[in-house]
Design a protein around this motif. Structure first.
Motif, PDB file in Angstrom:
ATOM      1  N   PHE A 171      -7.518   7.558   7.019  1.00 54.70           N
ATOM      2  CA  PHE A 171      -6.834   6.273   6.481  1.00 54.70           C
ATOM      3  C   PHE A 171      -6.123   6.710   5.603  1.00 54.70           C
ATOM      4  CE2 PHE A 171     -10.331   6.463   3.324  1.00 54.70           C
ATOM      5  CZ  PHE A 171      -9.387   6.113   1.669  1.00 54.70           C
ATOM      6  N   ASP A 172      -5.326   7.624   5.410  1.00 53.92           N
ATOM      7  CA  ASP A 172      -4.691   7.818   4.713  1.00 53.92           C
ATOM      8  C   ASP A 172      -3.402   8.089   5.237  1.00 53.92           C
ATOM      9  OD1 ASP A 172      -4.224  11.605   4.754  1.00 53.92           O
ATOM     10  OD2 ASP A 172      -6.252  10.620   5.563  1.00 53.92           O
ATOM     11  N   HIS A 173      -1.714   8.386   4.597  1.00 52.70           N
ATOM     12  CA  HIS A 173      -0.826   8.787   5.447  1.00 52.70           C
ATOM     13  C   HIS A 173       0.074   9.105   4.595  1.00 52.70           C
ATOM     14  CE1 HIS A 173       2.014   7.868   9.027  1.00 52.70           C
ATOM     15  NE2 HIS A 173       2.607   7.935   8.581  1.00 52.70           N
ATOM     16  N   LEU A 174       1.588   9.140   4.921  1.00 56.09           N
ATOM     17  CA  LEU A 174       2.071   9.848   3.975  1.00 56.09           C
ATOM     18  C   LEU A 174       3.266   9.666   2.770  1.00 56.09           C
ATOM     19  CD1 LEU A 174       3.833  12.049   7.053  1.00 56.09           C
ATOM     20  CD2 LEU A 174       2.675  12.151   6.362  1.00 56.09           C
TER      21      LEU A 174
ATOM     22  N   LEU B 230       0.675  -1.155  -0.239  1.00 54.31           N
ATOM     23  CA  LEU B 230      -0.390  -0.097   0.193  1.00 54.31           C
ATOM     24  C   LEU B 230       0.717   0.808   0.370  1.00 54.31           C
ATOM     25  CD1 LEU B 230      -2.786  -2.259   0.184  1.00 54.31           C
ATOM     26  CD2 LEU B 230      -3.088  -0.380   1.657  1.00 54.31           C
ATOM     27  N   LYS B 231       2.169   0.954   0.432  1.00 53.27           N
ATOM     28  CA  LYS B 231       3.334   2.170   0.215  1.00 53.27           C
ATOM     29  C   LYS B 231       2.520   3.304   1.095  1.00 53.27           C
ATOM     30  CE  LYS B 231       4.703   0.283  -4.334  1.00 53.27           C
ATOM     31  NZ  LYS B 231       4.193   0.327  -5.899  1.00 53.27           N
ATOM     32  N   GLY B 232       2.545   3.775   1.945  1.00 51.11           N
ATOM     33  CA  GLY B 232       1.881   4.400   2.821  1.00 51.11           C
ATOM     34  C   GLY B 232       1.146   4.876   2.747  1.00 51.11           C
ATOM     35  N   ARG B 233       0.127   4.997   1.816  1.00 55.60           N
ATOM     36  CA  ARG B 233      -1.571   5.362   1.295  1.00 55.60           C
ATOM     37  C   ARG B 233      -1.604   7.027   1.308  1.00 55.60           C
ATOM     38  NH1 ARG B 233      -1.373   2.647   6.465  1.00 55.60           N
ATOM     39  NH2 ARG B 233      -2.011   4.216   7.648  1.00 55.60           N
ATOM     40  N   LEU B 234      -0.832   7.102   0.251  1.00 57.75           N
ATOM     41  CA  LEU B 234      -0.388   8.599  -0.066  1.00 57.75           C
ATOM     42  C   LEU B 234      -2.326   9.277  -0.746  1.00 57.75           C
ATOM     43  CD1 LEU B 234       0.705  11.561   0.004  1.00 57.75           C
ATOM     44  CD2 LEU B 234       1.603  10.942  -2.558  1.00 57.75           C
ATOM     45  N   THR B 235      -2.438  10.013  -0.532  1.00 54.89           N
ATOM     46  CA  THR B 235      -3.953  10.029  -0.319  1.00 54.89           C
ATOM     47  C   THR B 235      -4.229  10.306  -2.003  1.00 54.89           C
ATOM     48  OG1 THR B 235      -4.173  12.024   1.369  1.00 54.89           O
ATOM     49  CG2 THR B 235      -5.499  12.268  -0.866  1.00 54.89           C
ATOM     50  N   GLY B 236      -4.585   9.663  -2.594  1.00 56.43           N
ATOM     51  CA  GLY B 236      -5.034   9.440  -4.644  1.00 56.43           C
ATOM     52  C   GLY B 236      -4.175   9.379  -4.747  1.00 56.43           C
ATOM     53  N   SER B 237      -2.765   8.127  -4.017  1.00 58.66           N
ATOM     54  CA  SER B 237      -2.623   7.478  -4.528  1.00 58.66           C
ATOM     55  C   SER B 237      -3.405   5.908  -4.977  1.00 58.66           C
ATOM     56  CB  SER B 237      -1.541   6.824  -3.839  1.00 58.66           C
ATOM     57  OG  SER B 237      -2.110   6.565  -2.155  1.00 58.66           O
ATOM     58  N   GLU B 238      -2.534   4.312  -5.440  1.00 60.60           N
ATOM     59  CA  GLU B 238      -3.267   3.499  -5.474  1.00 60.60           C
ATOM     60  C   GLU B 238      -3.361   2.849  -4.256  1.00 60.60           C
ATOM     61  OE1 GLU B 238      -1.964  -0.715  -7.829  1.00 60.60           O
ATOM     62  OE2 GLU B 238      -0.591   0.419  -7.985  1.00 60.60           O
TER      63      GLU B 238
ATOM     64  N   ALA C 162     -17.361   5.684   9.380  1.00 52.87           N
ATOM     65  CA  ALA C 162     -17.188   6.506   8.025  1.00 52.87           C
ATOM     66  C   ALA C 162     -15.029   6.567   8.336  1.00 52.87           C
ATOM     67  CB  ALA C 162     -17.035   8.004   8.707  1.00 52.87           C
ATOM     68  N   ALA C 163     -14.251   6.211   7.317  1.00 57.67           N
ATOM     69  CA  ALA C 163     -13.137   6.465   7.111  1.00 57.67           C
ATOM     70  C   ALA C 163     -13.163   7.676   6.219  1.00 57.67           C
ATOM     71  CB  ALA C 163     -12.743   4.766   6.846  1.00 57.67           C
ATOM     72  N   PHE C 164     -12.169   8.370   6.963  1.00 56.56           N
ATOM     73  CA  PHE C 164     -11.494   9.447   5.573  1.00 56.56           C
ATOM     74  C   PHE C 164     -10.355   9.316   5.046  1.00 56.56           C
ATOM     75  CE2 PHE C 164     -14.853  11.091   9.166  1.00 56.56           C
ATOM     76  CZ  PHE C 164     -15.721  11.070   8.147  1.00 56.56           C
ATOM     77  N   SER C 165     -10.315   9.758   3.665  1.00 55.14           N
ATOM     78  CA  SER C 165      -9.244  10.117   3.038  1.00 55.14           C
ATOM     79  C   SER C 165      -9.055  11.709   3.429  1.00 55.14           C
ATOM     80  CB  SER C 165      -8.766   9.768   2.216  1.00 55.14           C
ATOM     81  OG  SER C 165      -7.971   9.788   0.602  1.00 55.14           O
ATOM     82  N   GLY C 166      -7.232  12.184   2.945  1.00 52.08           N
ATOM     83  CA  GLY C 166      -7.281  13.474   2.699  1.00 52.08           C
ATOM     84  C   GLY C 166      -6.731  14.014   4.119  1.00 52.08           C
ATOM     85  N   GLU C 167      -7.233  13.623   5.243  1.00 51.50           N
ATOM     86  CA  GLU C 167      -6.547  13.964   6.443  1.00 51.50           C
ATOM     87  C   GLU C 167      -5.093  14.818   6.888  1.00 51.50           C
ATOM     88  OE1 GLU C 167      -4.888  13.666  10.889  1.00 51.50           O
ATOM     89  OE2 GLU C 167      -4.723  13.594   9.610  1.00 51.50           O
ATOM     90  N   GLU C 168      -4.538  13.441   6.315  1.00 53.42           N
ATOM     91  CA  GLU C 168      -2.623  14.766   6.264  1.00 53.42           C
ATOM     92  C   GLU C 168      -2.856  15.796   5.487  1.00 53.42           C
ATOM     93  OE1 GLU C 168      -0.309  13.573   8.813  1.00 53.42           O
ATOM     94  OE2 GLU C 168      -1.043  11.360   8.911  1.00 53.42           O
ATOM     95  N   SER C 169      -3.543  15.653   4.358  1.00 53.69           N
ATOM     96  CA  SER C 169      -3.036  17.096   3.506  1.00 53.69           C
ATOM     97  C   SER C 169      -4.299  17.901   3.921  1.00 53.69           C
ATOM     98  CB  SER C 169      -3.955  16.873   2.353  1.00 53.69           C
ATOM     99  OG  SER C 169      -2.598  15.750   1.743  1.00 53.69           O
TER     100      SER C 169
END
Length: 396
Positions: free
Chosen positions: A265-268, A13-21, A318-325
């Motif tokens: 659920f996103d990370h860096l 999952l390569k760190g789950r960067l927002t918008g990534s695979e 709810a699981a949210f993306s984009g938190e780190e951004s």
């Protein structure tokens, strides 16, 4: 719990960067787990789609002049990634470090004796205790948070500068990814530009930084400078999605009311400018932040779904993306709700719960956002096993 964390924090999952695979694979996994538990999509397929910014570059329309003297973009000044695309001609007010703090251990207000309405606010970046890794100022020293406070105070533009103690080289960073424009011009300026603004006040940024750091007292005053400036940033967008699933309520009278249990659920991703080691390109796994919180959400969904009599109201998981951004997924959810938000009784957010096995210390935020919440948490917490730390604020 460990199985969920192992998958979400895996190399694939390569760190789950927002918008990534990896971000997309995480969303699919979470939805599948919640559907297996018996939850139903709250709308369409259980995803709430949104676009976020994954690259920010300066535009061509960045300009700055002080008392008629023109300065050069990228050399003398540059916009922040969260700057609005707008311009302003106005006077300048110096506002120290740009703080308004009132906590149990620290009181500080740089705006107490100044009026910034319709003006540019000039402020120092960082805080007056740069040598301390633990300081009461740190939670308030983020650039964007300072700008939002200045805007709340009525400022129409912000100029930020680093003093020599904070950054001897006075260097510009690459614009980080992010979104969430503050809608007013925000410029990072070199010290020579700030010193020109302060010239008539017979002081410099170096003098002010040293004075404030040593005295530990707020500093704010009007300058006689006139600044004409503006900013433009170009945002490259990518697609991502929240996962929004429902466990229907069991009570006919209360099933149209809701509790939300959520986590990001996103990370860096591979790090880069978002990492604490900015020149390190490697998978940033995010097991604690926040595969741990997502795993707890999934397990709670299974627990409630399998246990009758536990949920008179509907529970939205709810699981949210984009938190780190910049809290982008949760902001999109509240700006584009899939249910009537007035029917939501409470929202519980789980973030970084993965270290509790090594410590009995648990932070619970937001207990001041509704009457009785702190007493409720205290009554349900086993203080023989868990030490609770509270904060009243509902946002970080």
């Amino acid at each position: 719990l460990q199985d969920h964390v192992r998958f979400l924090a895996s190399d694939s999952l390569k760190g789950r960067l927002t918008g990534s695979e990896g971000d997309s694979l995480a969303a699919l996994y979470i939805r599948e787990q919640l559907m297996m538990a018996g939850l139903v999509p709250l709308s369409s397929d259980g995803f709430q789609r949104l676009e976020v910014t994954d690259r920010v570059t300066p535009g061509l329309n960045n300009f700055l002049s002080v008392n008629g003297m023109t300065f050069t973009p990228s050399t003398d000044f540059m916009p922040f990634s969260f700057s609005g695309n707008s311009g302003l001609e106005a006077g300048v007010v110096f506002a120290g470090y740009g703080f308004e703090i009132s906590s149990d251990t620290l009181t500080w207000n740089d705006y107490r004796q100044i009026d910034v309405k319709g003006k540019w606010v000039l402020m120092l970046r960082g805080d007056p205790e740069p040598q301390k890794s633990v300081s009461g100022f740190i939670p308030f020293s983020n650039d964007r948070d300072k700008v939002m406070l200045a805007k709340d105070m009525g400022a129409s533009g912000v100029l930020m500068v680093s003093g020599p103690i904070m950054d001897e080289q006075d260097s510009f960073e690459i614009l980080p990814t992010g979104d969430y424009s503050v809608e007013i011009p925000v410029l990072r300026i070199k010290r020579k530009v700030a010193d020109m603004i302060l010239m008539a006040n017979n002081t410099t940024i170096a003098d002010l930084e040293r004075k404030i750091n040593e005295s530990k007292k707020p500093e704010g005053f009007q300058t006689s400078a006139n600044v004409y400036g503006g900013s433009e940033v170009i945002r490259k967008k990518s697609a991502t999605r929240n996962v929004i699933m429902l466990l229907p309520g069991e009570d006919e009278l209360l099933r149209d009311e809701y509790i939300i249990i959520g986590a990001h659920f996103d990370h860096l991703g591979l790090g880069g400018s978002s990492s604490r080691l900015q020149d390190t390109v490697a998978v940033h796994y995010g097991a604690d932040d926040n595969a741990s919180g997502v795993s707890a959400v999934i397990e709670l969904a299974e627990k409630f779904a399998l246990t009758k009599g536990t949920h008179k109201r509907g529970i939205i998981f709810a699981a949210f993306s984009g938190e780190e951004s910049g809290l982008l997924g949760s902001k999109h959810f509240t700006d584009n709700p899939v249910i009537d938000l007035s029917k939501v009784n409470a929202m519980i957010n789980l973030d970084m719960v993965g270290r509790l096995q090594d410590s009995s210390f648990l932070q619970v935020g937001g207990v001041g956002t509704a009457e009785g919440l702190e007493d409720l948490v205290k009554s349900l917490g086993d203080t023989n096993q868990v030490r609770l730390s509270f904060s009243e604020e509902g946002y970080g």
